[in-house]
Design a protein around this motif. Structure first.
Motif, PDB file in Angstrom:
ATOM      1  N   TYR A  50       0.824  -1.210   0.000  1.00 27.54           N
ATOM      2  CA  TYR A  50       0.000   0.000   0.000  1.00 27.54           C
ATOM      3  C   TYR A  50       0.858   1.261   0.000  1.00 27.54           C
ATOM      4  CZ  TYR A  50      -3.120   3.691   1.584  1.00 27.54           C
ATOM      5  OH  TYR A  50      -3.804   4.867   1.682  1.00 27.54           O
ATOM      6  N   PHE A  51       1.818   1.318   0.912  1.00 24.57           N
ATOM      7  CA  PHE A  51       2.608   2.544   1.042  1.00 24.57           C
ATOM      8  C   PHE A  51       3.505   2.777  -0.173  1.00 24.57           C
ATOM      9  CE2 PHE A  51       1.728   1.723   5.613  1.00 24.57           C
ATOM     10  CZ  PHE A  51       1.061   2.908   5.872  1.00 24.57           C
ATOM     11  N   ALA A  52       4.036   1.700  -0.743  1.00 22.48           N
ATOM     12  CA  ALA A  52       4.862   1.860  -1.940  1.00 22.48           C
ATOM     13  C   ALA A  52       4.041   2.423  -3.089  1.00 22.48           C
ATOM     14  CB  ALA A  52       5.485   0.524  -2.332  1.00 22.48           C
ATOM     15  N   SER A  53       2.857   1.867  -3.295  1.00 20.71           N
ATOM     16  CA  SER A  53       2.031   2.330  -4.410  1.00 20.71           C
ATOM     17  C   SER A  53       1.427   3.705  -4.138  1.00 20.71           C
ATOM     18  CB  SER A  53       0.927   1.319  -4.710  1.00 20.71           C
ATOM     19  OG  SER A  53       0.073   1.155  -3.593  1.00 20.71           O
ATOM     20  N   PHE A  54       1.184   4.038  -2.859  1.00 21.37           N
ATOM     21  CA  PHE A  54       0.692   5.384  -2.541  1.00 21.37           C
ATOM     22  C   PHE A  54       1.743   6.426  -2.925  1.00 21.37           C
ATOM     23  CE2 PHE A  54      -0.320   9.124  -0.113  1.00 21.37           C
ATOM     24  CZ  PHE A  54      -1.695   9.132  -0.017  1.00 21.37           C
ATOM     25  N   GLY A  55       3.004   6.146  -2.579  1.00 18.97           N
ATOM     26  CA  GLY A  55       4.067   7.079  -2.941  1.00 18.97           C
ATOM     27  C   GLY A  55       4.168   7.277  -4.440  1.00 18.97           C
ATOM     28  N   ILE A  56       4.029   6.185  -5.191  1.00 17.81           N
ATOM     29  CA  ILE A  56       4.064   6.285  -6.657  1.00 17.81           C
ATOM     30  C   ILE A  56       2.834   7.026  -7.172  1.00 17.81           C
ATOM     31  CG2 ILE A  56       4.002   4.940  -8.799  1.00 17.81           C
ATOM     32  CD1 ILE A  56       5.531   2.736  -7.260  1.00 17.81           C
ATOM     33  N   GLY A  57       1.675   6.714  -6.583  1.00 15.23           N
ATOM     34  CA  GLY A  57       0.424   7.291  -7.050  1.00 15.23           C
ATOM     35  C   GLY A  57       0.334   8.793  -6.868  1.00 15.23           C
ATOM     36  N   CYS A  58       1.006   9.333  -5.831  1.00 20.02           N
ATOM     37  CA  CYS A  58       0.995  10.785  -5.627  1.00 20.02           C
ATOM     38  C   CYS A  58       1.518  11.527  -6.846  1.00 20.02           C
ATOM     39  CB  CYS A  58       1.846  11.146  -4.410  1.00 20.02           C
ATOM     40  SG  CYS A  58       1.100  10.702  -2.830  1.00 20.02           S
ATOM     41  N   LEU A  59       2.445  10.915  -7.570  1.00 15.10           N
ATOM     42  CA  LEU A  59       3.039  11.542  -8.748  1.00 15.10           C
ATOM     43  C   LEU A  59       2.392  11.046 -10.031  1.00 15.10           C
ATOM     44  CD1 LEU A  59       6.751  11.217  -7.593  1.00 15.10           C
ATOM     45  CD2 LEU A  59       5.206  13.142  -7.255  1.00 15.10           C
ATOM     46  N   ALA A  60       2.023   9.762 -10.073  1.00 13.55           N
ATOM     47  CA  ALA A  60       1.482   9.177 -11.297  1.00 13.55           C
ATOM     48  C   ALA A  60       0.060   9.642 -11.583  1.00 13.55           C
ATOM     49  CB  ALA A  60       1.529   7.656 -11.207  1.00 13.55           C
ATOM     50  N   ALA A  61      -0.662  10.113 -10.564  1.00 10.73           N
ATOM     51  CA  ALA A  61      -2.053  10.528 -10.775  1.00 10.73           C
ATOM     52  C   ALA A  61      -2.164  11.831 -11.558  1.00 10.73           C
ATOM     53  CB  ALA A  61      -2.760  10.677  -9.436  1.00 10.73           C
ATOM     54  N   VAL A  62      -1.116  12.643 -11.534  1.00 16.51           N
ATOM     55  CA  VAL A  62      -1.189  13.963 -12.175  1.00 16.51           C
ATOM     56  C   VAL A  62      -1.508  13.872 -13.666  1.00 16.51           C
ATOM     57  CG1 VAL A  62       0.119  16.053 -12.720  1.00 16.51           C
ATOM     58  CG2 VAL A  62       0.256  15.053 -10.431  1.00 16.51           C
ATOM     59  N   PRO A  63      -0.860  12.990 -14.443  1.00 16.95           N
ATOM     60  CA  PRO A  63      -1.213  12.898 -15.875  1.00 16.95           C
ATOM     61  C   PRO A  63      -2.671  12.512 -16.110  1.00 16.95           C
ATOM     62  CG  PRO A  63       0.897  11.835 -15.466  1.00 16.95           C
ATOM     63  CD  PRO A  63       0.301  12.150 -14.129  1.00 16.95           C
ATOM     64  N   LEU A  64      -3.234  11.637 -15.254  1.00 14.82           N
ATOM     65  CA  LEU A  64      -4.641  11.257 -15.412  1.00 14.82           C
ATOM     66  C   LEU A  64      -5.548  12.458 -15.212  1.00 14.82           C
ATOM     67  CD1 LEU A  64      -6.900   9.128 -15.690  1.00 14.82           C
ATOM     68  CD2 LEU A  64      -6.730   8.782 -13.204  1.00 14.82           C
ATOM     69  N   VAL A  65      -5.287  13.239 -14.157  1.00 12.15           N
ATOM     70  CA  VAL A  65      -6.125  14.407 -13.885  1.00 12.15           C
ATOM     71  C   VAL A  65      -6.007  15.417 -15.024  1.00 12.15           C
ATOM     72  CG1 VAL A  65      -6.592  16.272 -12.262  1.00 12.15           C
ATOM     73  CG2 VAL A  65      -5.898  14.036 -11.405  1.00 12.15           C
ATOM     74  N   LYS A  66      -4.808  15.587 -15.550  1.00 13.32           N
ATOM     75  CA  LYS A  66      -4.620  16.503 -16.673  1.00 13.32           C
ATOM     76  C   LYS A  66      -5.393  16.041 -17.903  1.00 13.32           C
ATOM     77  CE  LYS A  66      -0.076  18.542 -15.682  1.00 13.32           C
ATOM     78  NZ  LYS A  66       1.327  18.683 -16.159  1.00 13.32           N
ATOM     79  N   ARG A  67      -5.490  14.732 -18.079  1.00 18.12           N
ATOM     80  CA  ARG A  67      -6.086  14.185 -19.292  1.00 18.12           C
ATOM     81  C   ARG A  67      -7.611  14.256 -19.275  1.00 18.12           C
ATOM     82  NH1 ARG A  67      -4.908  10.719 -23.496  1.00 18.12           N
ATOM     83  NH2 ARG A  67      -6.567   9.273 -24.111  1.00 18.12           N
TER      84      ARG A  67
END
Length: 437
Positions: A50-67
């Motif tokens: 959970y914590f590993a993917s949360f750390g990644i998701g904080c940055l990886a979610a930005v392109p989705l929101v932009k799209r």
């Protein structure tokens, strides 16, 4: 205050429903894992996923929101995380749960990115401090309330996972029907770990230590409570006591750090957190139950949780305000690294040394942080109190929440979009302690 709730009502309602479900889920997972006979090591790996993917998701979610925008992103992510939550009841297997928690970490990170960036867009420099405070109150109150959903049904059954799934799905509704205008594109944050480590080694290493201790507690704390003989109400109270303790003591500790060398306050807090861990370990080892356990874990949470905010404030003392958001992203990565290490390491200790060993482990981590802070005080002169950035309570969230920091907005507003460069290696002047945000 009323105007803030009117303007942010839909977002805060979605946040409350989301945090209610997210507050219950990790506690339920730990309790159910014990019922199913998962080892502590397996539960540690589930928490680390959970914590590993949360750390990644904080940055990886930005392109989705932009799209696709904020509302669509929120709906997609909430639907996926709701499906992952019910998956725990459909496939009761530690390796499946690792996958589900990994998906959950990515999605929850994206959901908080959406909410926090949206809240920031609607905030003004005049109400930013109040908005940030209310945001944290709503989040903490809902997470605390989520713990007390545990006694509503048998954790060995399907119902509690169903309640979590319903809550996560319902969180879409307030955001989905809001008439408010969606904010503009979300700004991505760079993660220059080496740069910010050079700016504040103690800030970065402190966040790793906080990740180790709190990641261990959130991942394995409920299992320890069960192993100590607490019933479902007791487990809920145990976890909630730590959250309440953190909420109550964070501001007083932070305000002290505005008046003294922040490193001294951090060192003393780490030392006291280590002692609270030893006390809690002793209480559990002696088989105590009831108010003594809840008081001990409340003090543990009250002392362990503010350390993250102190590390953020100490980092900001050595940076121009324009770097606050980017530094926040780096500190969150440091936290995530620690939160992956902690549950995995502690999961190997519990079967050998019993429930008390979890808090002996956190005490050792806090002691290591104390000695590292003392070492750093020999390497750099303190920042004068009048030049320190004013303490603002922080929580482990996403980089977007650091945009809400009223100090950053104030400096940017007065300098036409750019923060003043620090003078002779010193941070820019801050407002005197105690002034309003």
């Amino acid at each position: 205050m009323v105007s803030v709730f009117i303007s942010f009502g839909a977002l805060f309602l979605s946040l409350a429903i989301l945090s209610l479900g997210n507050g219950l889920l990790p506690t339920l997972i730990a309790v159910r894992a014990g019922i199913e006979g998962f080892t502590a090591g397996q539960l540690g790996l589930i928490a680390a996923a959970y914590f590993a993917s949360f750390g990644i998701g904080c940055l990886a979610a930005v392109p989705l929101v932009k799209r696709v925008g904020h509302i669509r992103s929120f709906a997609v992510l909430a639907a996926i995380v709701a499906a992952a939550a019910i998956g725990h009841a459909l496939s009761v297997d530690p390796w499946s749960w690792m996958v589900f928690r990994g998906i959950g970490g990515l999605c929850f990170a994206g959901l908080y990115v959406v909410i926090e960036s949206w809240v920031n867009e609607l905030s003004t420099n005049e109400n930013r401090g109040r908005v940030l405070s209310i945001y944290r109150i709503v989040d903490l109150a809902a997470a605390t309330g989520g713990q007390f959903l545990l006694p509503l049904a048998d954790p060995a059954g399907f119902e509690l996972f169903g309640i979590v799934t319903v809550l996560l799905a319902l969180s879409i509704v307030p955001v989905g029907v809001t008439k408010g205008v969606q904010p503009g594109p979300v700004a991505a944050s760079r993660v220059r770990l080496r740069h910010f480590f050079r700016a504040s080694p103690l800030g970065m290493m402190g966040c790793v230590a906080v990740g180790i201790t709190l990641g261990t507690f959130w991942g394995l704390g409920a299992k320890v409570a069960v192993d100590a003989g607490l019933d479902n109400v007791g487990v809920a109270t145990f976890m909630a006591s730590a959250i309440v303790g953190g909420a109550v003591l964070q501001l007083p500790i932070g305000r002290l750090s505005d008046y003294f060398d922040r490193r001294i306050v951090l060192t003393v807090t780490a030392g006291c957190a280590g002692l609270s861990g030893l006390v809690l370990a002793a209480v559990l080892h002696l088989g105590a139950t009831g108010w003594l356990v809840y008081a001990a874990v409340g003090f543990f949470g009250g002392l362990a949780m503010p350390i993250y905010s102190l590390c953020v404030a100490h980092m900001n003392d050595h940076l121009p305000a324009s770097d606050f958001v980017e530094a926040g992203a780096a500190l969150l990565v440091a936290y995530a690294i620690g939160a992956v290490i902690g549950p995995v390491a502690a999961g190997e200790l519990l079967p050998r040394f019993g429930p008390a060993s979890l808090f002996l482990f956190t005490a050792a981590t806090h002691a290591a942080l104390l000695f590292y802070a003392l070492f750093r005080m020999t390497r750099r002169a303190p920042v004068p109190a009048e030049a320190q950035a004013v303490f603002v309570p922080a929580e482990r969230s996403t980089p977007q929440v650091f945009v809400l920091d009223p100090r950053s907005a104030e400096d940017l507003d007065h300098t036409g979009g750019e923060s003043p460069a620090p003078e002779a290696g010193r941070p820019p002047p801050a407002r005197p302690p105690g002034t309003s945000a």
